[in-house]
Design a protein around this motif. Structure first.
Motif, PDB file in Angstrom:
ATOM      1  N   MET A  65       9.551  -0.865  -3.906  1.00  0.00           N
ATOM      2  CA  MET A  65       9.531  -1.769  -2.983  1.00  0.00           C
ATOM      3  C   MET A  65       8.409  -1.545  -1.920  1.00  0.00           C
ATOM      4  O   MET A  65       8.148  -0.698  -2.224  1.00  0.00           O
ATOM      5  N   ASN A  66       7.466  -2.148  -2.019  1.00  0.00           N
ATOM      6  CA  ASN A  66       6.015  -2.803  -1.262  1.00  0.00           C
ATOM      7  C   ASN A  66       6.870  -2.528  -0.452  1.00  0.00           C
ATOM      8  O   ASN A  66       7.320  -3.490   0.731  1.00  0.00           O
TER       9      ASN A  66
ATOM     10  N   GLU B 143       9.948  -8.907  -3.289  1.00  0.00           N
ATOM     11  CA  GLU B 143      10.456  -7.354  -2.435  1.00  0.00           C
ATOM     12  C   GLU B 143      11.569  -7.397  -2.367  1.00  0.00           C
ATOM     13  O   GLU B 143      11.653  -6.093  -2.534  1.00  0.00           O
TER      14      GLU B 143
ATOM     15  N   ASN C 173       6.282 -13.009  -1.888  1.00  0.00           N
ATOM     16  CA  ASN C 173       5.891 -11.876  -1.127  1.00  0.00           C
ATOM     17  C   ASN C 173       7.402 -11.138  -0.811  1.00  0.00           C
ATOM     18  O   ASN C 173       8.194 -10.633  -1.010  1.00  0.00           O
TER      19      ASN C 173
END
Length: 139
Positions: A1-2, A88, A84
């Motif tokens: 996961m960013n 994420e 995002n």
């Protein structure tokens, strides 16, 4: 996961989930629009090209278009951050019913529509959605 720089509170996450479906479409539309550079001023040839021109007419139009594009670009960035943020955090949702409710919300379905689709009450769907939001809001 960013790692996402932006952190959203629960109230904001409810809004993102509600708007996710159209935001994805709007991201595509704005991205396409910003990739076009088709601004045409009036080209002049011959004697007209040498005559004095009204100052600021084309320049102001171009300036307004640049400002409009900058504003679209800012809105695009905001939508991308929000989309995002959700994407994420999808792996945080492990319960099967929660996954289905989240998928349906991201597809643009209403709570009533999800209730009918899953064959459970709208109150239960609301509770499941609240649980999803709680998980998405965690650090």
């Amino acid at each position: 996961m960013n790692a996402t720089v932006t952190k959203f509170n629960k109230h904001q996450i409810y809004g993102i989930l509600k708007n996710y479906h159209w935001m994805v479409k709007e991201i595509q539309r704005i991205d396409h629009y910003l990739s076009e550079t088709d601004f045409r001023g009036a080209a002049q040839y011959g004697i007209e090209a040498t005559l004095p021109k009204a100052q600021g007419v084309v320049g102001k139009a171009l300036e307004n278009e640049v400002i409009r594009r900058v504003n679209k670009s800012k809105r695009l960035q905001k939508y991308i951050e929000e989309v995002n943020f959700i994407n994420e955090r999808i792996p945080l949702i492990t319960d099967e019913k929660e996954k289905v409710v989240l998928d349906c919300l991201l597809d643009g379905m209403s709570l009533t529509g999800i209730s009918k689709h899953m064959g459970i009450s709208r109150v239960q769907i609301t509770t499941i959605r609240d649980d999803v939001v709680d998980k998405l809001a965690r650090d």
